[in-house]
Design a protein around this motif. Structure first.
Motif, short mmCIF file in Angstrom:
data_model
loop_
_atom_site.label_atom_id
_atom_site.label_comp_id
_atom_site.label_asym_id
_atom_site.label_seq_id
_atom_site.Cartn_x
_atom_site.Cartn_y
_atom_site.Cartn_z
N ILE A 89 -124.21 -7.35 -43.46
CA ILE A 89 -125.29 -7.95 -44.26
C ILE A 89 -124.94 -7.93 -45.73
O ILE A 89 -125.16 -8.91 -46.46
N TYR A 90 -124.38 -6.82 -46.19
CA TYR A 90 -124.00 -6.69 -47.60
C TYR A 90 -122.96 -7.75 -47.98
O TYR A 90 -123.05 -8.37 -49.05
N ASP A 91 -121.99 -7.98 -47.11
CA ASP A 91 -120.92 -8.93 -47.40
C ASP A 91 -121.35 -10.39 -47.23
O ASP A 91 -120.84 -11.28 -47.92
N THR A 92 -122.28 -10.65 -46.32
CA THR A 92 -122.63 -12.02 -45.96
C THR A 92 -123.73 -12.61 -46.83
O THR A 92 -123.74 -13.81 -47.10
N PHE A 93 -124.65 -11.77 -47.29
CA PHE A 93 -125.80 -12.26 -48.07
C PHE A 93 -125.77 -11.63 -49.46
O PHE A 93 -126.35 -10.57 -49.70
N PRO A 94 -125.10 -12.27 -50.41
CA PRO A 94 -124.94 -11.67 -51.74
C PRO A 94 -126.21 -11.64 -52.59
O PRO A 94 -126.30 -10.85 -53.52
#
Length: 210
Positions: free
Chosen positions: A67-72
């Motif tokens: 989630i951290y990497d995909t939704f900035p």
């Protein structure tokens, strides 16, 4: 779109060993289409992860990083994941990533306990640790999982529905089947918030051990 789609998500998942049943409930902090996209992403990630990952803490930790990497921009997602086992003592394992604490009603003494968070909200930081805790569900025990649209529902004066009212309903209907308890809670929340200016997604899971 914010009144048609939303970020609440729940699912029932078979584990890789097929010896436990996974139950997940989640809520994306954003609204409308962005929240729905996040919910869909979490749904796919959980289904894939449960089919491969045996350690619950690793599963939730990897989901957090995804989630951290995909939704900035709109990352924050709360989630609670439980696994119901076939053990005679009704063992339930759970990890709560900043989600509304589920309520565990114990039929033996009428006590209601909260399943408090075991880690932070998903997506805040890239690396997070999540503890796995457990409860034992005796015969007649009830576990209620919900999103904040239930307890934070407002009436027309802005008063919140609140957890105490949910607890009272749980005590009132504790001898009823799970579907009757769920329907009673949803109807009470809908009536309470019927004339409110603001409405949020309302998601509820009721599990009862017969």
């Amino acid at each position: 779109p914010d009144s048609i789609v939303g970020g609440d998500y729940f699912d029932y998942l078979s584990t890789a060993e097929n010896d436990r049943l996974g139950v997940v409930i989640s809520d994306a902090a954003s609204k409308g289409l962005p929240a729905a996209v996040q919910a869909l992403f979490v749904s796919g990630a959980m289904r894939m992860g449960v089919s491969f990952e045996t350690k619950m803490s690793s599963l939730i930790g990897r989901l957090n990083t995804l989630i951290y990497d995909t939704f900035p921009h709109e990352r924050f997602v709360s989630l609670c994941y439980c696994e119901l086992t076939h053990s005679a003592n009704g063992l339930v394992l759970y990890a709560n990533a900043g989600h509304c604490p589920p309520l565990h009603y114990r039929s033996a003494d009428g006590h209601i306990a909260r399943l408090e968070p075991t880690g932070g909200i998903l997506g805040i930081v890239a690396e997070q640790q999540f503890r796995v805790e457990n409860i034992n569900m005796g015969h007649g025990d009830i576990l209620v999982m919900f999103t904040d649209g239930i307890t934070e529902a407002q009436d027309r004066t802005g008063t919140l529905y609140g957890e105490d009212r949910l607890r009272d309903l749980l005590r009132m209907y504790h001898t009823e089947p799970a579907n009757v308890i769920a329907q009673a809670i949803l109807e009470d929340v809908q009536q309470f918030a019927a004339n409110a200016r603001y409405s949020d997604d309302k998601t509820l899971i009721v599990i009862r051990r017969d």
